[in-house]
Design a protein around this motif. Structure first.
Motif, mmCIF file in Angstrom:
data_model
loop_
_atom_site.group_PDB
_atom_site.id
_atom_site.type_symbol
_atom_site.label_atom_id
_atom_site.label_comp_id
_atom_site.label_asym_id
_atom_site.label_seq_id
_atom_site.Cartn_x
_atom_site.Cartn_y
_atom_site.Cartn_z
ATOM 1 N N ASP A 191 1.059 -0.738 -0.169
ATOM 2 C CA ASP A 191 0.029 -0.031 0.110
ATOM 3 C C ASP A 191 0.665 1.446 -0.106
ATOM 4 O O ASP A 191 1.730 1.855 0.647
ATOM 5 N N ALA A 193 0.299 4.779 -0.632
ATOM 6 C CA ALA A 193 -0.601 5.523 0.677
ATOM 7 C C ALA A 193 0.736 5.439 2.011
ATOM 8 O O ALA A 193 0.785 6.589 2.997
ATOM 9 N N ALA A 194 0.404 4.286 2.367
ATOM 10 C CA ALA A 194 0.824 3.959 3.991
ATOM 11 C C ALA A 194 1.727 4.638 3.916
ATOM 12 O O ALA A 194 2.687 4.898 4.955
ATOM 13 N N VAL A 195 3.010 3.735 3.520
ATOM 14 C CA VAL A 195 4.120 4.311 3.047
ATOM 15 C C VAL A 195 4.124 5.389 3.225
ATOM 16 O O VAL A 195 4.901 6.458 3.794
ATOM 17 N N VAL A 196 4.148 6.144 2.343
ATOM 18 C CA VAL A 196 4.441 7.540 2.448
ATOM 19 C C VAL A 196 3.866 8.136 3.156
ATOM 20 O O VAL A 196 4.215 9.091 4.068
ATOM 21 N N SER A 197 2.658 8.293 4.015
ATOM 22 C CA SER A 197 2.175 8.581 5.457
ATOM 23 C C SER A 197 3.323 8.073 6.100
ATOM 24 O O SER A 197 3.153 9.106 6.858
ATOM 25 N N LEU A 198 4.322 7.480 6.314
ATOM 26 C CA LEU A 198 5.095 7.196 7.409
ATOM 27 C C LEU A 198 6.053 8.486 7.055
ATOM 28 O O LEU A 198 7.487 8.103 7.214
ATOM 29 N N GLY A 199 6.331 8.734 5.683
ATOM 30 C CA GLY A 199 7.516 9.751 5.631
ATOM 31 C C GLY A 199 8.398 9.663 4.617
ATOM 32 O O GLY A 199 10.053 9.767 4.280
ATOM 33 N N LYS A 200 8.354 7.944 3.921
ATOM 34 C CA LYS A 200 9.193 7.818 3.017
ATOM 35 C C LYS A 200 8.796 7.971 1.733
ATOM 36 O O LYS A 200 7.650 8.314 1.212
ATOM 37 N N ASN A 201 9.633 8.320 1.069
ATOM 38 C CA ASN A 201 9.804 9.333 -0.466
ATOM 39 C C ASN A 201 9.145 7.768 -1.068
ATOM 40 O O ASN A 201 10.340 6.668 -2.254
ATOM 41 N N PHE B 83 -2.459 14.900 0.628
ATOM 42 C CA PHE B 83 -2.721 13.646 -0.435
ATOM 43 C C PHE B 83 -3.717 13.807 -1.719
ATOM 44 O O PHE B 83 -4.157 13.028 -1.461
ATOM 45 N N TYR B 104 4.800 12.950 3.003
ATOM 46 C CA TYR B 104 6.484 12.034 2.908
ATOM 47 C C TYR B 104 6.364 13.243 3.465
ATOM 48 O O TYR B 104 7.426 12.634 4.677
ATOM 49 N N ALA B 107 5.107 14.386 6.790
ATOM 50 C CA ALA B 107 4.954 12.863 7.454
ATOM 51 C C ALA B 107 6.783 13.324 8.331
ATOM 52 O O ALA B 107 7.024 13.102 9.073
ATOM 53 N N ARG B 108 7.130 14.042 8.059
ATOM 54 C CA ARG B 108 8.797 13.676 8.192
ATOM 55 C C ARG B 108 9.377 14.911 9.037
ATOM 56 O O ARG B 108 9.682 14.796 9.835
ATOM 57 N N ARG B 113 0.002 11.487 9.824
ATOM 58 C CA ARG B 113 -1.415 10.311 9.980
ATOM 59 C C ARG B 113 -1.930 8.758 9.848
ATOM 60 O O ARG B 113 -1.311 8.175 8.919
ATOM 61 N N PHE B 115 -5.521 6.446 8.622
ATOM 62 C CA PHE B 115 -6.451 5.849 6.827
ATOM 63 C C PHE B 115 -7.890 5.409 7.520
ATOM 64 O O PHE B 115 -7.969 4.864 8.864
ATOM 65 N N LYS B 119 -4.718 0.948 6.979
ATOM 66 C CA LYS B 119 -3.384 0.427 5.720
ATOM 67 C C LYS B 119 -2.883 0.303 6.420
ATOM 68 O O LYS B 119 -1.426 0.053 6.547
ATOM 69 N N LEU B 121 -0.163 -3.135 6.004
ATOM 70 C CA LEU B 121 0.483 -3.496 4.718
ATOM 71 C C LEU B 121 0.260 -5.170 5.161
ATOM 72 O O LEU B 121 1.539 -6.591 6.164
ATOM 73 N N LEU B 132 9.107 -0.181 9.635
ATOM 74 C CA LEU B 132 8.726 0.911 8.181
ATOM 75 C C LEU B 132 8.512 2.401 9.255
ATOM 76 O O LEU B 132 8.255 2.972 8.284
ATOM 77 N N ARG B 194 2.242 2.756 14.703
ATOM 78 C CA ARG B 194 3.160 2.547 12.986
ATOM 79 C C ARG B 194 3.223 3.801 13.369
ATOM 80 O O ARG B 194 4.683 4.634 13.179
#
Lengths: 329, 303
Positions: A191, A193-201, B83, B104, B107-108, B113, B115, B119, B121, B132, B194
């Motif tokens: 997913d 969007a989930a990875v983006v929401s954790l601050g990853k490019n 988003f 992203y 978030a940094r 956030r 959802f 979500k 994984l 992660l 997470r």
């Protein structure tokens, strides 16, 4: 009926040069599709880039093969950027459409009359493409053949180095996927969007995966050009990519050893059925087929086998069925 | 650690004290806002989903964002977190202009956030989901990833932090399980844990209670209160009015894309505009209207 002929031929092809080429292409796809979830339907374009880099640099410009390998890698990276930058911000389907179109574009361009002087047109490039490599062959000059595997001295050297390449790239993929980098790309597959929401490019990681997979595919093309001493445009048809996908699914996607097992199996099935049917027709066991049908029949069998695999073991040989069940939501 | 706790407690306490003096009207300035949004607008075709003139989120407090389905709460969340792209408007996070910043990057800098549709994984283990979330990992860089000795020790500390959070969220027995094998409520917990791995300053929870059973709701409430005690600012969208009433320090009400009311929970729930637009299910005349809002909502909220 010559059983030993069927067996030795099958074994020779199962771990032969073609198996290595497809295996490298499939390792690339494993990084892109298996781990990152990128649908690259144009892997053959990267393979063609490797082959043509060797052909053009060595034959057209009369430069060293080692330079050609560097050029092949650079061209693969550039192709990945060209394909990835516009599409990787969009939904997954866009990459699939663009890559399959691009791979045909590459084939039609390299075989066109317009670039015949440089790229060789429909005849391709033929000559001493791999001489620099074959000059390094350490095998004794009077080498005849291994007991069972019927390779020439030249082919055996390609096979040895080819499997070393496969081992190195497999090691690289293994190191990567068990690292935090691998965790991110697997997350992207699950997913984005989930990875983006954790601050990853996410975009940068997808681009990296596309580039790495492309470079590994290009090495398949380099091996091909060096082994055959010839680059033929029409070997780079879209079905090459789909055979590579077949190999990946046979072995199990997102498994480090999936592409190796898949490639060997693929060639056992393809060569084994081919040789067996050929022998059986000669021996008069089968009278409703002509020897000329064999080439096609083996693909019919391969297709049926793939369908059966999807029904009974959709996760591939190495896959974990539980993971697949989790995905079916 | 106890010292930190005391300091954080005082942040939360002073936030509450400060809020008690704030006048309950839409767009009211707060004493110490972590986020300020101005003229944020987003329309889908002819429908204006979000049209927020001015809103401020108080640092250190738990702020609830409520409103009928289709009011634009989730769209507002998506805009603020990058988003979705706003048609116009500006907003700041910690006094820094962040409109148009990639999600992203937001978030940094501390705005994390969750959802509405969880979500988790699925084909990754619970512990990998958690890992992660950690920021600034050396092994996330391509070339460093190949050299495990560069990131092994960091990986260990990330793992310890993850285990600590998993224990707090009562998921520590699921460490090695695939996230896809967890129940819906456990996935909500996992997503929240997470998000905390990223050490957010502002955590934005989109319907944290949706589809969660009463017992688990109680523990989720506890977790959200703990976040505030640790100094994290919480902004959440929710329909469960009991929960809103129970834990929020401040409530912002949206309807048809606009902020129609703000204030402490007790004040807001007596507000006539809020009763008309959202709470007033007891009036028979409202029943059909509620039905209408429901149909209109499905596109708005899922967007």
């Amino acid at each position: 009926m010559d059983w030993s002929f069927v067996l030795t031929q099958t074994l020779t092809q199962a771990i032969g040069i073609q198996a290595i080429i497809y295996c490298l292409a499939a390792i690339g796809l494993n990084v892109q599709f298996g781990y990152t979830g990128l649908l690259n339907f144009g892997q053959v374009a990267f393979v063609a880039a490797g082959s043509y880099a060797v052909g053009v640099i060595v034959l057209t410009f009369d430069l060293s093969l080692w330079l050609a390998i560097v050029v092949g890698v650079v061209v693969a990276l550039v192709i990945a950027l060209i394909l990835g930058i516009p599409t990787l911000r969009l939904r997954a389907d866009y990459l699939a459409i663009v890559t399959i179109a691009f791979s045909e574009l590459v084939r039609l361009t390299v075989r066109s009359i317009a670039f015949k002087d440089v790229l060789g047109g429909a005849q391709g490039l033929n000559g001493k493409l791999g001489q620099d490599f074959h000059d390094t062959n350490p095998l004794p000059a009077d080498f005849q053949s291994l007991p069972v595997l019927s390779w020439t001295r030249q082919d055996l050297w390609v096979v040895i180095v080819g499997w070393i390449l496969v081992a190195l790239f497999t090691l690289l993929v293994w190191l990567l996927v068990r690292s935090p980098w691998g965790r991110i790309v697997r997350g992207i597959r699950e997913d984005e969007a989930a990875v983006v929401s954790l601050g990853k490019n996410v975009f940068a990681y997808k681009l990296q995966a596309l580039m790495l997979g492309g470079v590994i595919g290009a090495f398949g093309g380099i091996v091909w050009a060096v082994a055959k001493q010839s680059v033929q445009p029409d070997t780079f048809r879209p079905e090459f990519t789909f055979f590579a996908y077949t190999i990946l699914l046979l072995g199990g996607a997102a498994r480090v050893f999936g592409p190796i097992v898949g490639a060997i199996l693929f060639w056992i099935i393809l060569a084994g059925t081919g040789e067996f049917l050929g022998q059986a027709i000669q021996a008069g066991w089968i009278d409703f087929l002509q020897p000329t049908d064999v080439g096609n029949i083996r693909f019919v069998l391969m297709g049926s086998g793939l369908i059966a695999l999807m029904v009974f073991r959709p996760q591939g040989i190495f896959g974990d069925r539980r993971e697949l069940a989790l995905d079916a939501k | 650690m106890p010292n930190d706790q005391a300091v954080s407690d005082s942040i939360a306490a002073s936030a509450l004290a400060a809020l008690s003096t704030v006048e309950p009207r839409p767009g009211v300035p707060k004493p110490d806002p972590i986020m300020v949004a101005d003229h944020v607008r987003r329309s889908f075709g002819g429908l204006t989903a979000v049209n927020v003139e001015h809103v401020e989120i108080q640092r250190g407090a738990i702020t609830a964002l409520i409103g009928p389905n289709g009011a634009g709460k989730t769209t507002f969340f998506n805009l603020i977190t990058g988003f979705d792209d706003a048609d116009e408007g500006t907003w700041t996070f910690n006094d820094r202009q962040v409109a148009g910043t990639a999600p992203y990057k937001l978030a940094r800098i501390g705005m994390v956030r969750t959802f509405q549709l969880t979500k988790a994984l699925s084909r990754m283990t619970v512990i990998d989901n958690m890992r992660l979330g950690a920021k600034h990992q050396t092994g996330e860089r391509f070339f460093a990833a190949i050299l495990p000795f560069l990131w092994n020790s960091q990986e260990k500390s990330v793992g310890q932090k993850a285990m600590g959070l998993l224990e707090r969220f009562n998921l520590h027995e699921k460490v090695g399980d695939f996230a896809g094998s967890l129940s819906g409520g456990q996935r909500k917990l996992l997503e929240m844990a997470r998000a905390l791995m990223a050490d957010p300053e502002l955590i934005m929870l989109d319907e944290p209670m949706a589809g969660v059973n009463p017992a688990l709701k109680q523990s989720l409430l506890g977790h959200i209160k703990t976040m505030r005690e640790e100094g994290t600012t919480v902004l959440f969208v929710e329909h469960d009015m009991d929960m809103v009433h129970d834990i929020s320090d401040w409530v912002i009400v949206m309807a048809q894309g606009e902020v129609i009311a703000e204030g402490p929970p007790d004040t807001v729930m007596k507000n006539q505009a809020v009763i008309d637009a959202y709470l007033g299910a007891h009036h028979e005349a409202q029943l059909t209207e509620t039905g209408e809002t429901l149909t209109e909502s499905s596109d708005g909220d899922s967007a």
